[in-house]
Design a protein around this motif. Structure first.
Motif: not given
Length: 448
Positions: A240-244, A288-291, A305-309
């Motif tokens: 597929g094409e995962p966003y993240l 990662i947060q800046h993609l 421990g990590i909250d990644i949007e």
């Protein structure tokens, strides 16, 4: 209920609106009023339920800006968690009429510089890992004895990582009337002596999730069937094409192995585990947060421990050793009502763990990769459900039937077949006798 119901200061409400927070979650609705009343609280709820705002909102609201002293102390078991709490706190005080000083104390940072800063000014809110906060306190640099509230976040993780003795020592530095707030996904038995020691008539609130997994998550189960797991992971990431996408593994060695394999396939992959230096982890997290990365491979450090949007896909390269972490891993996706896909790879040795997760209420969709796409497949338990040993067989024959399913010598198979045939023959004889007796009785009754 809205956040205005809590009668928080205007600058906090402004910060909440800026971040599009309008309605409190269940844990916030139930616990914020109790914290505002000064009660000791034990809050038990799952990751992603809004615990951080639950304690930050009322505690920041009560900070006396004119006082140059530490008023609130918060410990978190990892640098990443401390950083996450720190960032949320900074957002909440952004519109304050006067500066509210917030400081972060974690390992891997310049200790000497922090000591010098503390000589000139104390923070009003101190956030950090137990080891570094205790270090600052023992150096008599961070003066916490006048604090009004102490928060132990992710207490079960604190226990698991061996930091409870440091938290115990920090708690011993406060006055007896300190307000204690403990937040945890679970309350292990080994945590109870600490809770009993420091909390006074605490209110215990367990917020049970309405569903174990968000309804927006598709939860797939894929058998490896002897295939190479790393190759399967590569296929799943590129189908597929995962966003993240985040791939979870149990050890830093396996994270390194998967990362190297995916990089060799041409993917740009970030990795996160406890063996990576703090400064490097922080840099990778920012990227990662800046993609800058579409793929991340991590240990369970990232699950709690990590909250990644914006995580669209989670892949369990292997089941976690502690099954409680399954929820934490999968809960990284499908957040804020966005759709997510969780994929768990398993082999026959994982059957018992899968059964246990299903008993807890986890529902899997069996899938397989076929002709370059993921398609539905058979339930792995279909044979168990279909093949039932007949109740009519005696215990000895049931044993033979079970043995027949195993690979045995040809001569022994013949003996098993003969035993089953003999049993069936005897059963038919008994049935014929019963039929003959019934016929005789009917004939006798008709002649009366």
């Amino acid at each position: 209920m809205t956040f205005e119901s809590f009668m928080l200061q205007d600058f906090i409400n402004q910060a909440l609106k800026e971040n599009n927070f309008t309605q409190p979650t269940e844990v916030q609705e139930r616990l914020i009023p109790l914290i505002q009343k000064g009660r000791d609280v034990i809050g038990q709820s799952q990751t992603g339920s809004g615990k951080t705002h639950t304690f930050l909102l009322p505690l920041i609201d009560q900070i006396e800006i004119e006082k140059n002293e530490v008023q609130v102390v918060i410990t978190a078991p990892s640098r990443e968690l401390a950083e996450q709490i720190y960032q949320v706190a900074k957002q909440l005080v952004a519109f304050a009429p006067s500066e509210i000083r917030i400081a972060k104390f974690v390992g891997g940072t310049d200790k000497q510089k922090q000591l010098e800063q503390l000589q000139h000014q104390q923070p009003q809110l101190a956030i950090g890992t137990p080891g570094r906060i205790l270090d600052m306190v023992n150096e008599r640099a961070l003066l916490i004895h006048k604090s009004k509230a102490f928060v132990v976040d992710e207490a079960d993780m604190t226990l698991d990582l061996g930091f409870l003795p440091e938290v115990d020592q920090i708690a011993g530095k406060f006055s007896e009337d300190i307000q204690m707030l403990v937040f945890s996904a679970t309350i292990p038995e080994k945590l109870r002596p600490f809770l009993k020691k420091y909390l006074t008539r605490p209110v215990i609130e367990e917020i049970k999730p309405k569903t174990l997994l968000s309804e927006t998550i598709e939860n797939w189960l894929i058998s490896t069937k002897g295939k190479d797991r790393k190759q399967l992971i590569y296929q799943l990431l590129t189908l597929g094409e995962p966003y993240l996408a985040v791939v979870f593994a149990n050890t830093k060695e396996y994270v390194d192995e998967i990362t190297e394999f995916l990089q060799n396939q041409g993917l740009k992959v970030a990795k996160i585990h406890g063996g990576i230096a703090s400064r490097e982890r922080k840099r990778v997290m920012r990227q990662i947060q800046h993609l800058d990365y579409q793929y991340v491979v991590a240990t369970d450090l990232a699950a709690r421990g990590i909250d990644i949007e914006g995580i669209s896909h989670v892949i369990n390269a292997e089941l976690p050793r502690d099954l409680d972490f399954f929820i934490h891993r999968v809960g990284r996706t499908g957040r804020n009502q966005l759709k997510g896909t969780a994929i768990t790879l398993y082999d026959p040795s994982d059957e018992r763990a899968i059964d246990e997760l299903e008993k807890r209420g986890i529902v899997f969709e069996p899938k397989e990769i076929k002709n370059g796409e993921v398609v539905a497949t058979y339930d792995r338990n279909r044979r168990k459900k279909r093949e039932k040993t007949p109740d009519e067989l005696d215990p000895e024959t049931i044993g033979y039937v079970k043995k027949q399913k195993k690979q045995v010598k040809p001569g022994y198979k013949k003996k098993i077949k003969q035993k089953i045939d003999k049993n069936n023959q005897e059963k038919r004889k008994i049935e014929r006798r019963q039929q003959q007796r019934s016929a005789k009785k009917q004939k006798k009754n008709s002649n009366l």
